[in-house]
Design an enzyme around this catalytic site. Structure first.
Site, PDB file in Angstrom:
ATOM      1  N   GLY A 183       0.847  -1.207   0.000  1.00 21.21           N
ATOM      2  CA  GLY A 183       0.000   0.000   0.000  1.00 21.21           C
ATOM      3  C   GLY A 183       0.869   1.238   0.000  1.00 21.21           C
ATOM      4  N   ALA A 205       1.620   3.548  -2.007  1.00 22.67           N
ATOM      5  CA  ALA A 205       1.207   4.859  -2.532  1.00 22.67           C
ATOM      6  C   ALA A 205       0.108   5.473  -1.665  1.00 22.67           C
ATOM      7  CB  ALA A 205       0.710   4.707  -3.971  1.00 22.67           C
ATOM      8  N   ILE A 241      -0.961   6.255   4.716  1.00 23.59           N
ATOM      9  CA  ILE A 241      -0.113   5.866   5.856  1.00 23.59           C
ATOM     10  C   ILE A 241       1.328   5.702   5.384  1.00 23.59           C
ATOM     11  CG2 ILE A 241       0.361   4.041   7.538  1.00 23.59           C
ATOM     12  CD1 ILE A 241      -2.656   3.630   7.787  1.00 23.59           C
ATOM     13  N   ARG A 260     -19.992  -5.557   5.595  1.00 25.10           N
ATOM     14  CA  ARG A 260     -18.707  -5.751   6.271  1.00 25.10           C
ATOM     15  C   ARG A 260     -18.110  -7.121   5.906  1.00 25.10           C
ATOM     16  NH1 ARG A 260     -15.316  -4.350  10.427  1.00 25.10           N
ATOM     17  NH2 ARG A 260     -14.654  -6.036  11.760  1.00 25.10           N
ATOM     18  N   ASN A 270     -10.488  -8.402   1.558  1.00 23.11           N
ATOM     19  CA  ASN A 270      -9.184  -8.220   2.180  1.00 23.11           C
ATOM     20  C   ASN A 270      -8.532  -9.553   2.500  1.00 23.11           C
ATOM     21  OD1 ASN A 270      -8.322  -5.422   2.456  1.00 23.11           O
ATOM     22  ND2 ASN A 270     -10.362  -5.196   3.333  1.00 23.11           N
ATOM     23  N   GLN A 273      -0.619 -12.670   0.160  1.00 18.41           N
ATOM     24  CA  GLN A 273       0.612 -12.069   0.701  1.00 18.41           C
ATOM     25  C   GLN A 273       1.264 -12.999   1.730  1.00 18.41           C
ATOM     26  OE1 GLN A 273      -0.155  -7.960   1.752  1.00 18.41           O
ATOM     27  NE2 GLN A 273      -0.471  -7.394  -0.385  1.00 18.41           N
ATOM     28  N   VAL A 309      -1.177  -3.731   9.259  1.00 16.50           N
ATOM     29  CA  VAL A 309      -1.842  -2.473   9.594  1.00 16.50           C
ATOM     30  C   VAL A 309      -3.210  -2.423   8.910  1.00 16.50           C
ATOM     31  CG1 VAL A 309      -1.674   0.051   9.398  1.00 16.50           C
ATOM     32  CG2 VAL A 309       0.386  -1.297   9.835  1.00 16.50           C
ATOM     33  N   GLY A 310      -3.262  -2.941   7.680  1.00 18.49           N
ATOM     34  CA  GLY A 310      -4.488  -2.890   6.871  1.00 18.49           C
ATOM     35  C   GLY A 310      -5.633  -3.608   7.569  1.00 18.49           C
ATOM     36  N   ASP A 333      -4.018   2.389  18.984  1.00 17.44           N
ATOM     37  CA  ASP A 333      -5.014   2.449  20.059  1.00 17.44           C
ATOM     38  C   ASP A 333      -4.313   2.628  21.409  1.00 17.44           C
ATOM     39  OD1 ASP A 333      -7.217   1.588  18.198  1.00 17.44           O
ATOM     40  OD2 ASP A 333      -5.892  -0.139  18.059  1.00 17.44           O
ATOM     41  N   HIS A 363      -8.806  -4.799  16.837  1.00 21.76           N
ATOM     42  CA  HIS A 363      -8.615  -3.388  16.484  1.00 21.76           C
ATOM     43  C   HIS A 363      -9.915  -2.912  15.839  1.00 21.76           C
ATOM     44  CE1 HIS A 363      -7.263   0.345  14.842  1.00 21.76           C
ATOM     45  NE2 HIS A 363      -7.578  -0.056  13.632  1.00 21.76           N
TER      46      HIS A 363
HETATM   47  P1  NAX Z   1      -5.084   4.383   1.523  1.00 19.05           P
HETATM   48  O1  NAX Z   1      -6.349   4.010   0.846  1.00 19.05           O
HETATM   49  O2  NAX Z   1      -4.600   5.772   1.474  1.00 19.05           O
HETATM   50  O3  NAX Z   1      -3.915   3.439   0.992  1.00 19.05           O
HETATM   51  C1  NAX Z   1      -4.062   2.080   0.826  1.00 19.05           C
HETATM   52  C2  NAX Z   1      -3.214   1.684  -0.344  1.00 19.05           C
HETATM   53  O4  NAX Z   1      -3.207   0.270  -0.417  1.00 19.05           O
HETATM   54  C3  NAX Z   1      -3.748   2.207  -1.672  1.00 19.05           C
HETATM   55  O5  NAX Z   1      -2.743   2.947  -2.316  1.00 19.05           O
HETATM   56  C4  NAX Z   1      -4.087   0.935  -2.430  1.00 19.05           C
HETATM   57  O6  NAX Z   1      -3.832   1.048  -3.832  1.00 19.05           O
HETATM   58  C5  NAX Z   1      -3.172  -0.066  -1.773  1.00 19.05           C
HETATM   59  N1  NAX Z   1      -3.575  -1.459  -1.949  1.00 19.05           N
HETATM   60  C6  NAX Z   1      -4.827  -1.981  -1.953  1.00 19.05           C
HETATM   61  N2  NAX Z   1      -4.779  -3.293  -2.189  1.00 19.05           N
HETATM   62  C7  NAX Z   1      -3.474  -3.621  -2.310  1.00 19.05           C
HETATM   63  C8  NAX Z   1      -2.784  -4.815  -2.558  1.00 19.05           C
HETATM   64  N3  NAX Z   1      -3.443  -5.967  -2.753  1.00 19.05           N
HETATM   65  N4  NAX Z   1      -1.446  -4.792  -2.614  1.00 19.05           N
HETATM   66  C9  NAX Z   1      -0.786  -3.643  -2.449  1.00 19.05           C
HETATM   67  N5  NAX Z   1      -1.378  -2.465  -2.225  1.00 19.05           N
HETATM   68  C10 NAX Z   1      -2.703  -2.457  -2.148  1.00 19.05           C
HETATM   69  O7  NAX Z   1      -5.275   3.885   3.038  1.00 19.05           O
HETATM   70  P2  NAX Z   1      -4.390   4.241   4.322  1.00 19.05           P
HETATM   71  O8  NAX Z   1      -4.952   5.443   4.960  1.00 19.05           O
HETATM   72  O9  NAX Z   1      -2.960   4.229   3.961  1.00 19.05           O
HETATM   73  O10 NAX Z   1      -4.762   2.992   5.262  1.00 19.05           O
HETATM   74  C11 NAX Z   1      -4.307   1.699   4.944  1.00 19.05           C
HETATM   75  C12 NAX Z   1      -4.982   0.680   5.829  1.00 19.05           C
HETATM   76  O11 NAX Z   1      -4.679   0.933   7.200  1.00 19.05           O
HETATM   77  C13 NAX Z   1      -6.499   0.680   5.745  1.00 19.05           C
HETATM   78  O12 NAX Z   1      -6.949  -0.660   5.696  1.00 19.05           O
HETATM   79  C14 NAX Z   1      -6.930   1.303   7.065  1.00 19.05           C
HETATM   80  O13 NAX Z   1      -8.214   0.879   7.466  1.00 19.05           O
HETATM   81  C15 NAX Z   1      -5.857   0.779   7.979  1.00 19.05           C
HETATM   82  N6  NAX Z   1      -5.664   1.449   9.256  1.00 19.05           N
HETATM   83  C16 NAX Z   1      -5.304   0.687  10.305  1.00 19.05           C
HETATM   84  C17 NAX Z   1      -5.037   1.216  11.544  1.00 19.05           C
HETATM   85  C18 NAX Z   1      -4.625   0.349  12.674  1.00 19.05           C
HETATM   86  O14 NAX Z   1      -4.500   0.878  13.777  1.00 19.05           O
HETATM   87  N7  NAX Z   1      -4.394  -0.957  12.515  1.00 19.05           N
HETATM   88  C19 NAX Z   1      -5.216   2.672  11.797  1.00 19.05           C
HETATM   89  C20 NAX Z   1      -5.165   3.487  10.557  1.00 19.05           C
HETATM   90  C21 NAX Z   1      -5.860   2.887   9.370  1.00 19.05           C
HETATM   91  O15 NAX Z   1      -7.241   3.101   9.509  1.00 19.05           O
END
Ligand code: NAX
Length: 431
Positions: A93, A95, A98, A180, A187, A194, A211-212, A241, A269
């Protein structure tokens, strides 16, 4: 045996000789993976002679070097004549929002110290490759001395090749009107692939933080699909958190965040998580007594930490990104270099506290460095805490049942996992 003990052992067995750092490193066998961490610690001395060779005639001298560097942390370390091999860090992810905060901090040495070169391997979807090129240009423009090489790819095997550390950030957000369960499945498919890829091509000592979202379940799926990689090498991030909670407590009690210890996030989470203040201490005193405000704990603190993500989205119009990157970095840094306090991590349950084995739940842990951690065990649990944790574990089990097709029927390496074992709620209730 810890790597530090091993170094001390080498020191005693070679007493009387003068060894260079590389010679010490060479004597650490390969199972002590972050021998670089040891080297980084050893390099905490500033005079050039110390770089040429450490006189370890007296093991106590070595132990002084080690403890001094351990206290100062990796920022204490300086660039020196010893060439460390670059560590390979994969970020998925790359680009996304985060990653945009994370990558530059990794490149500046905030995770592994100012002495450790790194290679970055960045994974994105094909559609986002152009945006990722822009991020790479900015990384190049940063002219980071520690950043040796960048690989950009939409191929998982290429991204995870020889990885030492992986940040699994990329995930698919829930689209408008999407169930959901469907989001979970989409995912899950990503993390299944992966996990397999990490198992195939990453170093066997790789450490991965997911993280995702849904982070816990994604970590579980990745691990189930990586049968040759220890289950303890996949963790889910609940550090954001945890840190959010510390910030709220410090504001309430007017103390420094570093004064707080023994705080824990339990469960998923998600908004069912349980931010647990019942064991927390502030400068060694029981936080509950210092706060003296149960109404604040139950009706303000806990819901606020649980809902903080939504609060940020409402205010910013976007989800937390910089704070999430910071938490990911601290999660990994503590995991690799050690933490002297409790931290929260989503890890594979081995059945402690009656939590079903094989579910990735947040628990308090202490990190010992070298990728090793221990779950804080056998702490007393009130009925209130137990019922809150139960609720979150129930949610994790529901998530697990939604993705069960993607969980190969297997035992995870190192622990017998009975996937269908019923969660023992009574255990909590009886305490
Ligand atoms: P963004 O949507 O800005 O970035 C996610 C990136 O992942 C995109 O660029 C997308 O093209 C890429 N992506 C999607 N599928 C992919 C794959 N199969 N292989 C490689 N790249 C892929 O989201 P962002 O704000 O960066 O958040 C990323 C993730 O973190 C989300 O799932 C979000 O819910 C999660 N979070 C988790 C947190 C935690 O505490 N565990 C907190 C922050 C955030 O909410």
């Amino acid at each position: 045996m810890s790597a530090i003990k091993r170094v001390a052992q080498i020191a005693s067995s070679t007493a009387g000789k003068k060894l260079t750092l590389q010679e010490i490193g060479a004597q650490l066998d390969s199972s002590f993976r972050p021998k670089n961490a040891i080297q980084r610690m050893l390099l905490g001395k500033e005079t050039p002679e110390d770089f040429k060779g450490i006189n370890i005639k007296d093991p106590r001298v070595l132990s002084r070097y080690l403890s001094e560097a351990a206290i100062q942390g990796p920022d204490f370390l300086i660039v020196n004549s010893v060439e460390l091999q670059p560590a390979t860090i994969t970020v998925t992810g790359a680009a996304g929002a985060i990653a945009y905060s994370l990558l530059f901090r990794l490149a500046s040495g905030e995770m592994l110290g100012k002495n450790q070169p790194i290679n970055l391997r960045l994974l994105e979807r094909t559609e986002a490759m152009q945006a990722l090129q822009g991020v790479v240009m900015e990384l190049q423009d940063g002219a980071f001395p520690l950043l040796k090489n960048i690989v950009v790819t939409d191929d998982a095997d290429e991204a995870f090749k020889d990885a030492d550390y992986t940040f699994l950030v990329g995930a698919k957000p829930r689209s408008k009107g999407q169930e959901r369960g469907d989001m979970l499945k989409e995912n899950a498919a990503i993390f299944k692939e992966q996990g397999r890829s990490i198992d195939r091509v990453a170093k066997s000592s790789v450490l991965s933080v997911v993280v995702g979202n849904p982070a816990n379940t994604n970590a579980m799926i990745a691990s189930y699909n990586a049968p040759n990689t220890p289950r303890t090498s996949f963790t889910a991030m609940t550090r954001l958190d945890h840190d959010r909670a510390l910030a709220q407590i410090s504001k309430k009690v007017n103390c420094q965040v570093e004064d707080i210890d023994r705080f824990a996030i339990w469960g998923n989470h998600s908004s069912t998580q349980y931010p647990d203040l019942s064991h927390a201490t502030i400068r060694g005193k029981w936080a509950w007594d210092l706060i003296k405000d149960e109404d604040w704990i139950y009706n303000k603190f806990i819901p606020r930490v649980q809902q903080r993500g939504a609060e940020i989205i409402n205010a910013r119009g976007k989800s937390s990104a910089a704070s999430a990157a910071d938490a990911a970095l601290r999660h990994m840094r503590d995991w690799v270099l050690g933490s002297n306090k409790w931290v929260s991590m989503g890890v594979c349950s081995e059945g402690w506290y009656g939590i079903t084995r094989g579910v990735w739940t947040s628990v308090p842990v202490q990190c010992f460095g070298d990728g090793k951690f221990g779950v804080i065990r056998d702490i007393p649990m009130s009925k209130e805490s137990a019922s809150r944790i139960n609720k979150s574990i129930d949610e994790l089990l529901q998530e697990k049942s939604m993705v069960k097709d993607l969980l190969p029927n297997q035992t995870l390496r190192g622990v017998e996992v009975d996937v269908d074992k019923v969660y023992n709620k009574k255990w909590f209730g009886l305490l």
